[in-house]
Motif scaffolding. Structure first.
Motif, PDB file in Angstrom:
ATOM      1  N   CYS A   1       0.833  -1.203   0.000  1.00 17.16           N
ATOM      2  CA  CYS A   1       0.000   0.000   0.000  1.00 17.16           C
ATOM      3  C   CYS A   1       0.866   1.251   0.000  1.00 17.16           C
ATOM      4  CB  CYS A   1      -0.943   0.016   1.206  1.00 17.16           C
ATOM      5  SG  CYS A   1      -0.142   0.351   2.805  1.00 17.16           S
ATOM      6  N   PHE A   2       0.235   2.390  -0.300  1.00 17.05           N
ATOM      7  CA  PHE A   2       0.916   3.656  -0.135  1.00 17.05           C
ATOM      8  C   PHE A   2      -0.060   4.704   0.376  1.00 17.05           C
ATOM      9  CE2 PHE A   2      -0.795   4.320  -4.395  1.00 17.05           C
ATOM     10  CZ  PHE A   2      -1.131   5.670  -4.402  1.00 17.05           C
ATOM     11  N   LEU A   3       0.491   5.729   1.032  1.00 13.63           N
ATOM     12  CA  LEU A   3      -0.263   6.871   1.510  1.00 13.63           C
ATOM     13  C   LEU A   3       0.494   8.128   1.106  1.00 13.63           C
ATOM     14  CD1 LEU A   3       0.158   4.614   4.042  1.00 13.63           C
ATOM     15  CD2 LEU A   3      -1.711   5.956   4.995  1.00 13.63           C
ATOM     16  N   ARG A   4      -0.221   9.131   0.657  1.00 14.94           N
ATOM     17  CA  ARG A   4       0.445  10.328   0.153  1.00 14.94           C
ATOM     18  C   ARG A   4      -0.420  11.556   0.400  1.00 14.94           C
ATOM     19  NH1 ARG A   4       1.751  11.212  -6.318  1.00 14.94           N
ATOM     20  NH2 ARG A   4       2.644  13.318  -6.178  1.00 14.94           N
ATOM     21  N   TYR A   5       0.217  12.646   0.804  1.00 15.55           N
ATOM     22  CA  TYR A   5      -0.476  13.932   0.865  1.00 15.55           C
ATOM     23  C   TYR A   5       0.452  15.020   0.352  1.00 15.55           C
ATOM     24  CZ  TYR A   5       2.198  15.613   4.921  1.00 15.55           C
ATOM     25  OH  TYR A   5       3.214  16.040   5.751  1.00 15.55           O
ATOM     26  N   GLU A   6      -0.144  16.074  -0.185  1.00 11.71           N
ATOM     27  CA  GLU A   6       0.599  17.242  -0.664  1.00 11.71           C
ATOM     28  C   GLU A   6      -0.316  18.445  -0.682  1.00 11.71           C
ATOM     29  OE1 GLU A   6       3.156  17.200  -4.140  1.00 11.71           O
ATOM     30  OE2 GLU A   6       2.964  15.027  -4.204  1.00 11.71           O
ATOM     31  N   THR A   7       0.268  19.631  -0.643  1.00 13.10           N
ATOM     32  CA  THR A   7      -0.523  20.854  -0.775  1.00 13.10           C
ATOM     33  C   THR A   7      -0.668  21.274  -2.243  1.00 13.10           C
ATOM     34  OG1 THR A   7       1.478  22.142  -0.334  1.00 13.10           O
ATOM     35  CG2 THR A   7      -0.013  21.732   1.512  1.00 13.10           C
ATOM     36  N   ASP A   8      -0.059  20.508  -3.142  1.00 17.56           N
ATOM     37  CA  ASP A   8      -0.241  20.734  -4.576  1.00 17.56           C
ATOM     38  C   ASP A   8      -1.098  19.592  -5.146  1.00 17.56           C
ATOM     39  OD1 ASP A   8       1.418  23.038  -4.799  1.00 17.56           O
ATOM     40  OD2 ASP A   8       3.174  21.721  -4.729  1.00 17.56           O
TER      41      ASP A   8
END
Length: 248
Positions: free
Chosen positions: A239-246
Motif C-alpha cells: 500500500c501507499f499513503l500520500r499527501y501534498e498541498t499541490d
C-alpha cells in the motif's frame, strides 16, 4: 527488534531518479539479501515482466504473474493508480518493466526488486509475496526541496491531514471497493488545500489493506518529519499513503 530505518538500510539499496515518463520520480528498491538469478530464473523474470507489461492496463490496472518451477519460480505484480486512464497505465507499466532490472546498481540479476512511479508500481521476487503485508520494508519520501516546512499553524495542519487521511482510508477499505483506493482533499485556509490519496495492491484482503494503511498512518508523525512538511508519501509493498498541498 530492529527499527524500521535500520531494517531498511540493511535490506535495501535505494535510488531515486527522474523518469522518462512525464517527468515522474521513480523510487526503486532491490533486496541486497536476494540471491543472484540463475540463467533460468533470469529468463523467467523476463517472462513475468512481459506478462505484466501486456496485461496490467487491459485488466483494469492490475495483474499478477507466476512463472517457472521449483526454486526458479518468479512471482510478479503490476498495478496502476486507480485514477489514471488505461493509456497512462499502459505507458507507466511498460516503462517500469523496461527499467526495473537496471534500477539495482549492484546487480542486474537481483531476484527481488520493485519500482514505483507516481502512476504505477511493478515488482517481482523469487519469494511468494502475494497477499502478504510486511511492515518492516518501507520507503518514506518527504519530497525534498518540493515540500517546505509548515510555518503557519502547524498543529492545525497536522490535525487536518489526519482527518483527511482517515477519511480516504475509510473509502479504500469499504467492502466492495475492489481497487482499495481513496482520494480527497481538505481545506487548511482560504488559500491552501491538502490533497491526499491512498491505495492498496489488489492481491491483499480488505483486512490486510486496512492494516497496511493504518500502519502507515500511525507512522506518519515519525516518517514524515512529524507532519511539518507540506508533502510526504509512505510506500509499503502492499500500500501507499500520500499527501501534498499541490494537486497531483
Amino acid at each position: 527488534m530492529a527499527s524500521f530505518p535500520l531494517v531498511f538500510l540493511l535490506l535495501f539499496c535505494f535510488r531515486i531518479a527522474e523518469s522518462a515518463y512525464i517527468g515522474e520520480i521513480i523510487t526503486s528498491f532491490c533486496n541486497e539479501n536476494s540471491t543472484l538469478a540463475s540463467a533460468q530464473m533470469s529468463a523467467n523474470i523476463d517472462v513475468v515482466l512481459a506478462q505484466l507489461d501486456a496485461n496490467t492496463a487491459k485488466n483494469d490496472g492490475f495483474s499478477i504473474s507466476t512463472y517457472g518451477q521449483g526454486k526458479d519460480t518468479v512471482y510478479g505484480l503490476g498495478q496502476c493508480r486507480k485514477d489514471v486512464n488505461s493509456s497512462a497505465c499502459s505507458t507507466c507499466i511498460h516503462n517500469a518493466a523496461g527499467y526495473i532490472r537496471q534500477s539495482c546498481y549492484y546487480s542486474a540479476n537481483s531476484t527481488d526488486e520493485r519500482i514505483y512511479y507516481d502512476s504505477c508500481l511493478l515488482r517481482y521476487s523469487d519469494q511468494k509475496f502475494l497477499g502478504i503485508f510486511d511492515p518492516s520494508i518501507y520507503i518514506n519520501l518527504p519530497y525534498g526541496d518540493k515540500a517546505h516546512k509548515v510555518n503557519k499553524n502547524p498543529e492545525f495542519f497536522r490535525k487536518q491531514v489526519g482527518i483527511l487521511m482517515n477519511d480516504i482510508i475509510s473509502q479504500a477499505i469499504v467492502p466492495g471497493n475492489k481497487g482499495f483506493f481513496g482520494k480527497g482533499s481538505i481545506a487548511i485556509s482560504a488559500s491552501e488545500t491538502v490533497y491526499g490519496v491512498v491505495q492498496c495492491t489488489q492481491d491483499v484482503s480488505t483486512s490486510t489493506c486496512s492494516t497496511c494503511l493504518n500502519t502507515g498512518l500511525s507512522n506518519f508523525p515519525k516518517l514524515c518529519r512529524k507532519l511539518k512538511t507540506t508533502g510526504c508519501r509512505i510506500q509499503y509493498g502492499s500500500c501507499f499513503l500520500r499527501y501534498e498541498t499541490d494537486p497531483f
